[in-house]
Motif scaffolding. Structure first.
Motif, PDB file in Angstrom:
ATOM      1  N   ARG A 155       0.809  -1.368  -0.016  1.00  5.20           N
ATOM      2  CA  ARG A 155       0.054   0.062   0.035  1.00  5.20           C
ATOM      3  C   ARG A 155       0.792   1.222   0.045  1.00  5.20           C
ATOM      4  O   ARG A 155       1.917   1.361   0.548  1.00  5.20           O
ATOM      5  N   THR A 158       1.350   4.737  -4.837  1.00  6.78           N
ATOM      6  CA  THR A 158       0.531   5.379  -5.904  1.00  6.78           C
ATOM      7  C   THR A 158       1.182   6.304  -6.834  1.00  6.78           C
ATOM      8  O   THR A 158       0.622   6.423  -7.907  1.00  6.78           O
ATOM      9  N   ASN A 191       1.334  -1.655  -6.891  1.00  5.60           N
ATOM     10  CA  ASN A 191       0.635  -1.139  -5.657  1.00  5.60           C
ATOM     11  C   ASN A 191      -0.823  -1.896  -5.484  1.00  5.60           C
ATOM     12  O   ASN A 191      -1.561  -2.032  -6.659  1.00  5.60           O
ATOM     13  N   ASP A 192      -1.150  -2.024  -4.180  1.00 11.42           N
ATOM     14  CA  ASP A 192      -2.348  -2.836  -4.064  1.00 11.42           C
ATOM     15  C   ASP A 192      -2.665  -4.225  -4.473  1.00 11.42           C
ATOM     16  O   ASP A 192      -3.580  -4.960  -4.638  1.00 11.42           O
TER      17      ASP A 192
END
Length: 215
Positions: A155, A158, A191-192
């Motif tokens: 996480r 971004t 990401n994620d």
């Protein structure tokens, strides 16, 4: 006294007693300001908000010579401090915007200073594996022996990082692993998603207070 001389004296007395006009007063004040040069203080002042204090319960303290103040991307600095009495030196980390500094960072070089610091745990990520690929490519370590590993969902990646590392975390079955990392385009892609990171834990001495010695 002769009449002519008396007349001249009276005229001079009248002129001396005549009130000065506003223009004359302004002109004299301006002339005085020009004739009285101002002096500037060249002694560096302490940054606004600096307060001399004792170390708190979480801080350790030292007194030594700042031999190196290496820019690590403002406001971060890698600081080397020598302790001549012990014949040793140590490395510290400094965030100039978070620590209490009595002077600008450049003023400490080759000077004695009082140092307060805290020893903080730091997670150093050396490799990230996503979909079977090493995200660090050629910079990935050849051998993961001796490194810890953690698997979970990454996480916070971004966008790519600027001059300073980004704060990331991995949420896994064993809990959460938080760390600082320079995010690149490959990391943003992950990401994620589930990744595995290889890392080691070390302790960093972080300066919280730096006061330049008066001697």
């Amino acid at each position: 006294m002769k009449p002519f001389t008396l007349l001249v004296s009276c005229l001079l007395l009248v002129v001396a007693c005549t009130p000065k006009t506003s223009e004359q007063k302004v002109e004299e004040v301006a002339q005085q300001e020009v004739e009285e040069p101002t002096t500037l203080e060249e002694t560096p002042e302490a940054p606004t908000g600096f307060v001399v204090r004792d170390p708190n319960d979480d801080e350790l303290n030292e007194f030594g010579v700042i031999t190196e103040m290496q820019d690590a991307g403002y406001p971060l600095y890698n600081v080397t401090i020598s302790f001549p009495e012990r014949g040793s030196s140590s490395n510290f980390s400094l965030n100039a915007e978070q620590a209490a500094l009595s002077h600008e960072a450049s003023a400490y070089l080759e000077q004695y200073a009082t140092i307060y610091y805290e020893s903080e745990e730091s997670t150093e990520v050396l490799d990230i594996i996503f979909n079977g690929q090493f995200l660090l490519g050629e910079y990935a370590p050849e051998d993961h022996e001796g490194l810890e590993s953690f698997t979970g969902i990454i996480r916070g990646a971004t966008r790519t990082s600027g001059d300073l590392p980004s704060s990331l975390k991995i949420e896994g079955e064993e809990g959460t692993l938080e760390f600082e990392y320079f995010v690149d385009n490959e990391t943003v892609t992950a990401n994620d998603q589930q990744v595995t990171v290889y890392y080691y834990t070390r302790y960093v001495d972080v300066i919280t207070y730096l006061e330049l010695s008066a001697d």
